[in-house]
Design an enzyme around this catalytic site. Structure first.
Site, PDB file in Angstrom:
ATOM      1  N   VAL A  64       0.814  -1.227   0.000  1.00 17.34           N
ATOM      2  CA  VAL A  64       0.000   0.000   0.000  1.00 17.34           C
ATOM      3  C   VAL A  64       0.847   1.276   0.000  1.00 17.34           C
ATOM      4  CG1 VAL A  64      -2.082  -1.005   1.039  1.00 17.34           C
ATOM      5  CG2 VAL A  64      -0.312  -0.020   2.527  1.00 17.34           C
ATOM      6  N   ASN A  90      -7.352  -1.178   5.427  1.00 13.45           N
ATOM      7  CA  ASN A  90      -7.188  -2.003   6.620  1.00 13.45           C
ATOM      8  C   ASN A  90      -5.726  -2.369   6.902  1.00 13.45           C
ATOM      9  OD1 ASN A  90      -8.104  -4.309   8.589  1.00 13.45           O
ATOM     10  ND2 ASN A  90      -6.901  -5.349   7.002  1.00 13.45           N
ATOM     11  N   SER A 142      -7.907   2.706  15.294  1.00 13.76           N
ATOM     12  CA  SER A 142      -7.717   1.884  16.501  1.00 13.76           C
ATOM     13  C   SER A 142      -8.070   2.749  17.707  1.00 13.76           C
ATOM     14  CB  SER A 142      -6.261   1.451  16.623  1.00 13.76           C
ATOM     15  OG  SER A 142      -6.005   0.923  17.911  1.00 13.76           O
ATOM     16  N   TYR A 155       2.421   3.984  16.403  1.00 14.01           N
ATOM     17  CA  TYR A 155       1.121   3.397  16.022  1.00 14.01           C
ATOM     18  C   TYR A 155      -0.021   4.350  16.385  1.00 14.01           C
ATOM     19  CZ  TYR A 155      -2.496  -0.283  15.736  1.00 14.01           C
ATOM     20  OH  TYR A 155      -3.600  -1.040  15.428  1.00 14.01           O
TER      21      TYR A 155
HETATM   22  P1  NAI Z   1      -2.636  -8.595  10.844  1.00 12.25           P
HETATM   23  O1  NAI Z   1      -1.194  -8.328  11.098  1.00 12.25           O
HETATM   24  O2  NAI Z   1      -3.208  -9.920  11.243  1.00 12.25           O
HETATM   25  O3  NAI Z   1      -2.956  -8.385   9.289  1.00 12.25           O
HETATM   26  C1  NAI Z   1      -2.503  -7.241   8.604  1.00 12.25           C
HETATM   27  C2  NAI Z   1      -2.362  -7.586   7.131  1.00 12.25           C
HETATM   28  O4  NAI Z   1      -1.870  -6.406   6.480  1.00 12.25           O
HETATM   29  C3  NAI Z   1      -1.354  -8.708   6.848  1.00 12.25           C
HETATM   30  O5  NAI Z   1      -1.914  -9.671   5.994  1.00 12.25           O
HETATM   31  C4  NAI Z   1      -0.187  -7.995   6.196  1.00 12.25           C
HETATM   32  O6  NAI Z   1       0.517  -8.790   5.234  1.00 12.25           O
HETATM   33  C5  NAI Z   1      -0.880  -6.812   5.531  1.00 12.25           C
HETATM   34  N1  NAI Z   1       0.036  -5.721   5.286  1.00 12.25           N
HETATM   35  C6  NAI Z   1       0.974  -5.211   6.143  1.00 12.25           C
HETATM   36  N2  NAI Z   1       1.663  -4.249   5.529  1.00 12.25           N
HETATM   37  C7  NAI Z   1       1.159  -4.119   4.278  1.00 12.25           C
HETATM   38  C8  NAI Z   1       1.478  -3.297   3.170  1.00 12.25           C
HETATM   39  N3  NAI Z   1       2.481  -2.394   3.224  1.00 12.25           N
HETATM   40  N4  NAI Z   1       0.768  -3.434   2.033  1.00 12.25           N
HETATM   41  C9  NAI Z   1      -0.222  -4.368   1.954  1.00 12.25           C
HETATM   42  N5  NAI Z   1      -0.558  -5.184   2.965  1.00 12.25           N
HETATM   43  C10 NAI Z   1       0.123  -5.062   4.109  1.00 12.25           C
HETATM   44  O7  NAI Z   1      -3.421  -7.392  11.516  1.00 12.25           O
HETATM   45  P2  NAI Z   1      -4.941  -7.295  12.045  1.00 12.25           P
HETATM   46  O8  NAI Z   1      -4.932  -7.534  13.488  1.00 12.25           O
HETATM   47  O9  NAI Z   1      -5.839  -8.073  11.175  1.00 12.25           O
HETATM   48  O10 NAI Z   1      -5.188  -5.745  11.845  1.00 12.25           O
HETATM   49  C11 NAI Z   1      -5.841  -5.197  10.717  1.00 12.25           C
HETATM   50  C12 NAI Z   1      -6.035  -3.719  10.952  1.00 12.25           C
HETATM   51  O11 NAI Z   1      -6.772  -3.512  12.159  1.00 12.25           O
HETATM   52  C13 NAI Z   1      -4.715  -2.941  11.118  1.00 12.25           C
HETATM   53  O12 NAI Z   1      -4.840  -1.679  10.518  1.00 12.25           O
HETATM   54  C14 NAI Z   1      -4.618  -2.806  12.629  1.00 12.25           C
HETATM   55  O13 NAI Z   1      -3.844  -1.700  12.997  1.00 12.25           O
HETATM   56  C15 NAI Z   1      -6.064  -2.635  13.015  1.00 12.25           C
HETATM   57  N6  NAI Z   1      -6.356  -2.944  14.393  1.00 12.25           N
HETATM   58  C16 NAI Z   1      -6.142  -4.195  14.914  1.00 12.25           C
HETATM   59  C17 NAI Z   1      -6.434  -4.448  16.238  1.00 12.25           C
HETATM   60  C18 NAI Z   1      -6.225  -5.778  16.861  1.00 12.25           C
HETATM   61  O14 NAI Z   1      -6.436  -5.889  18.075  1.00 12.25           O
HETATM   62  N7  NAI Z   1      -5.856  -6.814  16.124  1.00 12.25           N
HETATM   63  C19 NAI Z   1      -6.973  -3.395  17.104  1.00 12.25           C
HETATM   64  C20 NAI Z   1      -7.152  -2.136  16.447  1.00 12.25           C
HETATM   65  C21 NAI Z   1      -6.863  -1.936  15.152  1.00 12.25           C
END
Ligand code: NAI
Length: 247
Positions: A64, A90, A142, A155
C-alpha cells in the site's frame, strides 16, 4: 445499497486477520471482493479459502505504500468491472517501543504503512468514485489512536492521523456522495495480538466492560453497516468496536 450484490470492494491487508474477516463478510453479502496484500502465498490462500465458500474474490499482490502498484491495480479493476464502489483501508503494522529508544526506521515504517498507505489508496480510488458520484471509504483506525498507549507512540500517531484524515476527506467528498468513515477496533483477537503474553491479554480483557476481546467478525460487522445504505446519513465518524473500552 442495502445489500452489496455486485458491488466492487477493495480491502487492503486482507490476506489474514481482520481484513480477511471483512472480505468473507462482504463476500457473503454478494460483493465482488478484491484483496490486496503483500504476501503472495497468503493472498493465494485467502483467495482459495473465500472462493471455496462460493464468494467472488480476486487477490492482488501489492504494497500500500507503493503508489504505482496501487494505481495499476485500481486502474485494472475499474477497467474490468467499471466501478469501484467501496475501499477499506485495513493494512496496518506495529513496531512497538518506548519513544526514548524508538528507531527512526520503526517510526517511519508504521507511519508509512498505516497513514501514508491510507492516503495513497484513498487518493488513487477517489478519481473513480468522483466520476461515479458515489462511493464509500472505510479506514481502520484503533482505540490506540484515541487513548494513546505507552510503547506505541508511532502506532497511536498513525491511527490518530487516520481519524483526522477521515474527517478531512469526508468533508472534501461529501458533496459528491462519497462517505468516509473510520472504525476504531479495541482489543481484537488476531495474529497481531496473539503475540502478546497471556497475562497481558487477561489484564486487558478485564478492563473491557463487555469482558471479552473482540473478534475480527465484530469489526467486519461494523464495516458492513458503514458500507451499506443503512448508514446513508453517516460520514466523517469513527465507530468504536471495543466492547465499551472507550466511552
Ligand atoms: P494482521 O497483522 O493480522 O494483518 C494485517 C495484514 O496487512 C497482513 O496480511 C499484512 O501482510 C498486511 N500488510 C501489512 N503491511 C502491508 C502493506 N504495506 N501493504 C499491503 N498489505 C500489508 O493485523 P490485524 O490484526 O488483522 O489488523 C488489521 C487492521 O486492524 C490494522 O490496521 C490494525 O492496525 C487494526 N487494528 C487491529 C487491532 C487488533 O487488536 N488486532 C486493534 C485495532 C486496530
Amino acid at each position: 445499497m442495502k445489500d452489496l450484490q455486485n458491488k466492487q470492494v477493495i480491502i487492503t491487508g486482507a490476506a489474514r486477520g481482520i481484513g480477511l474477516a471483512i472480505a468473507g463478510k462482504f463476500g457473503l453479502a454478494g460483493a465482488a471482493v478484491h484483496i490486496i496484500d503483500l504476501q503472495e502465498d497468503a493472498v493465494k490462500n485467502a483467495e482459495l479459502q473465500l472462493q471455496s465458500q462460493g464468494y467472488k474474490v480476486k487477490g492482488h499482490i501489492a504494497d500500500v505504500t507503493n503508489s504505482d502498484q496501487i494505481e495499476t491495480i485500481f486502474k485494472n479493476i475499474a477497467e474490468e468491472y467499471q466501478n469501484i464502489d467501496i475501499l477499506i483501508n485495513n493494512a496496518g503494522i506495529t513496531r512497538d517501543g518506548l519513544v526514548m529508544k524508538m528507531k527512526e526506521s520503526d517510526w517511519d515504517a508504521v507511519i508509512n504503512v498505516n497513514l501514508k498507505g491510507t492516503f495513497i489508496c484513498t487518493q488513487k480510488v477517489c478519481r473513480y468514485m468522483l466520476r461515479q458520484k458515489q462511493g464509500v471509504i472505510i479506514n481502520i483506525a484503533s482505540v490506540i489512536g484515541i487513548m494513546g498507549n505507552a510503547g506505541q507512540s508511532n502506532y497511536a500517531a498513525s491511527k490518530g492521523g487516520i481519524i483526522a484524515f477521515t474527517k478531512s476527506v469526508a468533508k472534501e467528498f461529501a458533496s459528491r456522495n462519497i462517505r468516509v468513515n473510520a472504525v476504531a477496533p479495541g482489543f481484537i483477537e488476531t495474529e497481531m495480538t496473539r503475540i502478546l503474553p497471556q497475562e497481558i491479554i487477561e489484564k486487558y480483557a478485564q478492563a473491557i466492560p463487555l469482558k471479552r476481546m473482540g473478534s475480527a467478525q465484530d469489526v467486519a460487522d461494523a464495516c458492513l453497516f458503514l458500507a451499506s445504505d443503512y448508514s446513508a446519513y453517516i460520514t466523517g465518524q469513527t465507530i468504536h468496536v471495543d466492547g465499551g473500552l472507550i466511552m
